[in-house]
Scaffold this active site. Structure first.
Site, PDB file in Angstrom:
ATOM      1  N   GLY A  11     -20.330 -28.925 -13.931  1.00  0.00           N
ATOM      2  CA  GLY A  11     -19.727 -30.253 -13.959  1.00  0.00           C
ATOM      3  C   GLY A  11     -20.236 -31.102 -15.104  1.00  0.00           C
ATOM      4  N   ASP A  33     -24.097 -22.719  -2.222  1.00  0.00           N
ATOM      5  CA  ASP A  33     -22.700 -23.053  -1.940  1.00  0.00           C
ATOM      6  C   ASP A  33     -22.658 -24.387  -1.197  1.00  0.00           C
ATOM      7  OD1 ASP A  33     -20.085 -23.267  -1.162  1.00  0.00           O
ATOM      8  OD2 ASP A  33     -19.943 -21.263  -0.295  1.00  0.00           O
ATOM      9  N   ALA A  57     -20.119 -32.385  -6.525  1.00  0.00           N
ATOM     10  CA  ALA A  57     -19.284 -33.113  -5.575  1.00  0.00           C
ATOM     11  C   ALA A  57     -17.896 -32.490  -5.520  1.00  0.00           C
ATOM     12  CB  ALA A  57     -19.169 -34.587  -5.963  1.00  0.00           C
ATOM     13  N   TYR A 122     -11.418 -38.765  -0.128  1.00  0.00           N
ATOM     14  CA  TYR A 122     -12.522 -38.615  -1.080  1.00  0.00           C
ATOM     15  C   TYR A 122     -13.538 -39.736  -0.908  1.00  0.00           C
ATOM     16  CZ  TYR A 122     -15.031 -39.010  -5.525  1.00  0.00           C
ATOM     17  OH  TYR A 122     -16.004 -39.143  -6.477  1.00  0.00           O
TER      18      TYR A 122
END
Length: 285
Positions: A11, A33, A57, A122
Site C-alpha cells: 500500500g 492475513d 486497511a 467503510y
C-alpha cells in the site's frame, strides 16, 4: 526504526514507511492475513517488536457496501487484535484511520472529539476499529487522515494524470472539500509519533493529520494539471451528479492542531508533496 513492525507491504503508506525506515519489518498478506485477527495477534506475539504500525486497511469504499464482513475483519477486528497483542507486550501501537468516520456536514474543520457519523460501511468499520483499539488498553495512537496520494498504487493524482493526458474535458466534483495528504508525510508523522511514544508512555491518543490548504477535488485536479503541464478543461459538478454506491462526506476538513501541540507535527503542504510525487513519477517512468 529498530524493532518496528508494520502491517502492510504494497500500500501507499507501507511503501513510504519502508523507504523512511528500511530496517522495519513489513508484514504482507503471506506473513499476516488481515482477515484473520487471531493470526495478526499471533504474528505480533511471535515477532516481539518494539512498536507496531498498522498501515493496512480495506479501502475499497464502494465495494465495502456489499462486502461488509471482510471490511469489518480488516478495518475493525484485526486492528483490535493487534492492539490487544501490543498491550500484552507493553509496546506502542499506531493505527491509521480516516475522515470517513464523519458525516461531512457543515464547513468547519472537525476536531478529534467532534461527533462522528459515517455515511457507509467503510467509515463505520474504521470507526469500529478506533473504538476497539481504545478498549484494548495499552499505549495506542490513532491517526485520522484524508485524501492520501503518492507515486504508488491507485490514487486521485495518478488517475488525474492518466485522464488529463487522454481527454480534453473532465467533470470533477467540486462540493467535496478536504486536505490532500502525501503518504510520505503520513509515514514521517507516524514514525515521529511512534518514537515519542516509545520514549514517553503517556503519549498517545486520537489525532488528525491532513495536508493543507483544504481544497475541492476539482481545484485539486486543476493544481495537478497545472503542475504536470496538462490542459484539459475542468468542469465543476456537484456530488449529486456523480453517484457512487457509497456516499462521500462533503466536508472532510480536519482540525490538526492537537498533533501539532502534542508531537510538534505541522500539517504538510500538499502542493510541495504533489511536486515531489510528480518528480518521482517522472524519474521512474
Amino acid at each position: 526504526m529498530n524493532g518496528l513492525l508494520v502491517f502492510g507491504q504494497s500500500g501507499q503508506l507501507a511503501r513510504e514507511l519502508a523507504a523512511l525506515a528500511p530496517e522495519a519489518r513489513l508484514f504482507g498478506r503471506t506473513e499476516a492475513d488481515l482477515t484473520n485477527p487471531e493470526g495478526c495477534a499471533a504474528a505480533i506475539a511471535a515477532a516481539r517488536p518494539a512498536a507496531v504500525v498498522n498501515a493496512a486497511a480495506y479501502t475499497a469504499v464502494d465495494r465495502a457496501e456489499t462486502d461488509a464482513d471482510a471490511a469489518r475483519l480488516v478495518n475493525a477486528d484485526s486492528p483490535a487484535a493487534m492492539a490487544r497483542a501490543c498491550a500484552a507486550l507493553g509496546i506502542p501501537f499506531l493505527h491509521v484511520s480516516t475522515d470517513y468516520v464523519f458525516d461531512g456536514s457543515g464547513e468547519a474543520p472537525r476536531a478529534e472529539d467532534a461527533p462522528t457519523g459515517p455515511l457507509g460501511v467503510y467509515g463505520a468499520t474504521k470507526l469500529a476499529g478506533e473504538a476497539a483499539i481504545r478498549e484494548a488498553g495499552g499505549q495506542w495512537a490513532v491517526m485520522r487522515t484524508s485524501w492520501v496520494f503518492s507515486r504508488h498504487g491507485a490514487n486521485f493524482v495518478k488517475t488525474m494524470l492518466r485522464l488529463g493526458a487522454e481527454r480534453d474535458r473532465l467533470t470533477i466534483v467540486a462540493d467535496q472539500v478536504g486536505g490532500p495528504t502525501p503518504a510520505a508525510d503520513i509515514a514521517a508523522a507516524a514514525l515521529t509519533m511512534i518514537g515519542a511514544m516509545r520514549n514517553d508512555a503517556s503519549k498517545g491518543g486520537l489525532y488528525h493529520f491532513a495536508g493543507a490548504p483544504d481544497v475541492s477535488w476539482a481545484d485539486f485536479a486543476r493544481a495537478i494539471f497545472a503542475r504536470a503541464g496538462l490542459s484539459p478543461e475542468v468542469v465543476d459538478i456537484p456530488t449529486s451528479a456523480y453517484p457512487t454506491p457509497a456516499r462521500r462526506p462533503l466536508n472532510s476538513r480536519l482540525d490538526c492542531s492537537r498533533i501539532a501541540q502534542d508531537f510538534g507535527i505541522a500539517r504538510p503542504d500538499w502542493q510541495a508533496g504533489l511536486a515531489r510525487v510528480l518528480q518521482e513519477l517522472e524519474t521512474t517512468a
